[in-house]
Design a protein around this motif. Structure first.
Motif, PDB file in Angstrom:
ATOM      1  N   SER A 143     -66.798  -0.134 -16.952  1.00  0.00           N
ATOM      2  CA  SER A 143     -67.114   1.187 -16.400  1.00  0.00           C
ATOM      3  C   SER A 143     -65.876   2.042 -16.151  1.00  0.00           C
ATOM      4  CB  SER A 143     -67.885   1.028 -15.085  1.00  0.00           C
ATOM      5  OG  SER A 143     -67.102   0.321 -14.130  1.00  0.00           O
ATOM      6  N   LEU A 144     -64.694   1.514 -16.415  1.00  0.00           N
ATOM      7  CA  LEU A 144     -63.475   2.278 -16.164  1.00  0.00           C
ATOM      8  C   LEU A 144     -63.286   3.357 -17.235  1.00  0.00           C
ATOM      9  CD1 LEU A 144     -60.976  -0.523 -15.063  1.00  0.00           C
ATOM     10  CD2 LEU A 144     -62.403   0.974 -13.647  1.00  0.00           C
ATOM     11  N   PRO A 145     -62.616   4.448 -16.899  1.00  0.00           N
ATOM     12  CA  PRO A 145     -62.499   5.592 -17.816  1.00  0.00           C
ATOM     13  C   PRO A 145     -61.955   5.253 -19.200  1.00  0.00           C
ATOM     14  CG  PRO A 145     -61.735   6.200 -15.627  1.00  0.00           C
ATOM     15  CD  PRO A 145     -61.991   4.727 -15.586  1.00  0.00           C
ATOM     16  N   GLY A 146     -60.952   4.374 -19.264  1.00  0.00           N
ATOM     17  CA  GLY A 146     -60.348   4.069 -20.551  1.00  0.00           C
ATOM     18  C   GLY A 146     -61.053   2.995 -21.360  1.00  0.00           C
ATOM     19  N   ALA A 202     -45.501   7.986 -19.368  1.00  0.00           N
ATOM     20  CA  ALA A 202     -44.670   8.077 -20.569  1.00  0.00           C
ATOM     21  C   ALA A 202     -45.502   7.908 -21.833  1.00  0.00           C
ATOM     22  CB  ALA A 202     -43.585   7.005 -20.510  1.00  0.00           C
ATOM     23  N   ALA A 203     -46.470   6.981 -21.805  1.00  0.00           N
ATOM     24  CA  ALA A 203     -47.318   6.758 -22.974  1.00  0.00           C
ATOM     25  C   ALA A 203     -48.183   7.972 -23.266  1.00  0.00           C
ATOM     26  CB  ALA A 203     -48.198   5.530 -22.757  1.00  0.00           C
ATOM     27  N   GLN A 261     -55.225   5.087 -15.314  1.00  0.00           N
ATOM     28  CA  GLN A 261     -54.115   6.036 -15.290  1.00  0.00           C
ATOM     29  C   GLN A 261     -53.847   6.719 -16.632  1.00  0.00           C
ATOM     30  OE1 GLN A 261     -50.556   4.839 -13.228  1.00  0.00           O
ATOM     31  NE2 GLN A 261     -51.693   3.528 -11.813  1.00  0.00           N
ATOM     32  N   LEU A 262     -54.062   6.020 -17.731  1.00  0.00           N
ATOM     33  CA  LEU A 262     -53.861   6.682 -19.021  1.00  0.00           C
ATOM     34  C   LEU A 262     -54.801   7.877 -19.186  1.00  0.00           C
ATOM     35  CD1 LEU A 262     -53.290   3.544 -21.278  1.00  0.00           C
ATOM     36  CD2 LEU A 262     -51.613   5.347 -20.808  1.00  0.00           C
ATOM     37  N   PRO A 263     -56.110   7.734 -18.938  1.00  0.00           N
ATOM     38  CA  PRO A 263     -56.985   8.906 -19.026  1.00  0.00           C
ATOM     39  C   PRO A 263     -56.635   9.992 -18.014  1.00  0.00           C
ATOM     40  CG  PRO A 263     -58.272   6.887 -19.120  1.00  0.00           C
ATOM     41  CD  PRO A 263     -56.877   6.494 -18.732  1.00  0.00           C
ATOM     42  N   SER A 264     -56.227   9.583 -16.810  1.00  0.00           N
ATOM     43  CA  SER A 264     -55.904  10.583 -15.796  1.00  0.00           C
ATOM     44  C   SER A 264     -54.648  11.369 -16.136  1.00  0.00           C
ATOM     45  CB  SER A 264     -55.741   9.911 -14.424  1.00  0.00           C
ATOM     46  OG  SER A 264     -54.552   9.137 -14.379  1.00  0.00           O
TER      47      SER A 264
END
Length: 398
Positions: A285-288, A228-229, A258-261
């Motif tokens: 190291s996480l995507p976001g 949703a975001a 999950q936000l970047p994905s």
């Protein structure tokens, strides 16, 4: 920053000293009424600054869950007393046992025994009751809580607040040309406080809130809110996304994945965190996490205090310990000026503030506080300071 613990957090949250410290400091019933009135007009006993000032320290010494925090707070306060020059403080400790009713009784006892000001207690409900107990005595309370809902009358809070952090980050965002934000918050007490702080800071800095997306503390709840975001960012053309979630919470790595994905990568939208990311290097190291903005105290000041504390006691201070040191420093700084009104609301809220363990800070007329903060980011898996904490209240960060 508030004592709400979900099943998800109980099972998945990694241990972190800072998070524990803030939870203990807050333990805050949100409906608790403050004492009302303006602390700047709250009065306070007249003193003879040439004589020792009796200060009562209220901490939960015998509380099994908070005893270690109480010990560190007392040690920090006594270190501050030792380091004072130009003023003398007699510090006496009173055990609240972690109970609001005991805190009230001990506050009254302390005043009866000559205390001119109270430092502590730890939790907001105890601070509130201690303040009520001595309000008719004209004695001010410098509590360790970070909950602004209890501030007012003769109660000041020393704990770092969401409002202060959110405003610092929103000012930085505005200076970098950011104009709109989507808020992601946990749908619980701390998340709602965080959301409110961000909305107020956005309004104060001319930034539009596109949407506020809450999640329940479950895997399914976080997953649905991430989607949703992301949709809200795209539809509202938001240029930033502000996350209230504590970095130590198990929901944070889920959001940073999950936000970047879901199509909003850090190179497309600016990620901002309401809490410190440096307490969780495993998140870097996480995507976001790349390029995320967050705020923290002046590290040189903080490290200096930590070193002096360790030299004095052979141990690392609890993350909350510096708040007790700051309270003593403020009292000492005012007494050093030879002020008979050093412990009044008017004196305590002086605009120039005080030098604290994490940089300059000041007590505000509404009983809350304002603290100098740096803005940091994550780059190449390392923390980097983008905008250093101001050294005085005329600085650009305020």
């Amino acid at each position: 920053m508030f004592a709400v613990l979900s099943p998800l957090r109980k099972v998945l949250r990694p241990a972190a000293g800072v998070a524990t410290a803030l939870l203990l400091a807050a333990c805050d019933p949100t409906g608790m009424p403050g004492l009302g009135g303006s602390p700047a007009d709250s009065g306070g006993p007249k003193i003879d600054p040439k004589k020792p000032i009796q200060v009562a320290l209220l901490v939960p010494v015998s509380d099994a869950q908070a005893g270690a925090v109480a010990k560190s707070l007392e040690q920090a306060a006594r270190l501050a007393v030792q380091e004072l020059s130009g003023a003398e403080i007699i510090l006496k400790t009173y055990d609240t046992a972690g109970a609001p009713s005991t805190a009230a009784a001990q506050a009254q006892r302390a005043v009866d025994e000559g205390a001119k000001i109270i430092l502590g207690p730890l939790r907001a409900d105890a601070v509130n009751e201690a303040g009520r107990a001595v309000a008719d005595e004209g004695v001010n309370v410098l509590g360790f809580s970070n909950n602004p809902s209890i501030a007012g009358g003769n109660v000041f809070i020393l704990g770092p607040t969401f409002n202060n952090t959110a405003n610092r980050l929103m000012k930085h965002a505005r200076s970098q040309g950011k104009k709109s934000v989507v808020i992601v918050y946990s749908d619980d007490v701390p998340g709602q406080f965080g959301r409110s702080a961000i909305e107020l800071a956005a309004s104060a800095n001319g930034i539009r809130v596109v949407s506020a997306e809450g999640y329940t503390l479950t895997v399914e709840g976080v997953t649905a809110t991430a989607k949703a975001a992301a949709a809200a960012v795209r539809s509202g053309e938001a240029d930033s996304i502000f996350i209230t979630t504590d970095a130590t919470n198990a929901a944070m790595p889920m959001l940073l994945n999950q936000l970047p994905s879901n199509g909003i990568a850090p190179n497309q939208v600016q990620y901002v965190g309401l809490t410190r990311f440096d307490v969780r290097p495993d998140l870097f190291s996480l995507p976001g996490a790349t390029g995320v903005w967050f705020a923290l105290p002046d590290q040189a000041q903080q490290e200096g205090f930590n070193a002096r504390f360790s030299a004095a006691y052979g141990a690392t201070p609890h993350p909350l310990a510096g708040i007790a040191y700051d309270g003593i420093s403020a009292i000492g700084a005012l007494a050093k000026q030879g002020r008979g009104d050093a412990l009044t609301g008017k004196a305590l809220t002086r605009s120039t503030g005080f030098s604290g363990t994490g940089g300059v800070f000041r007590l505000k007329a509404d009983g809350t506080n304002e603290r100098a903060l740096s803005v940091a980011t994550i780059k190449d898996n390392q923390m980097v300071i983008l905008d250093s904490a101001p050294k005085a209240f005329s600085g650009a960060g305020f």
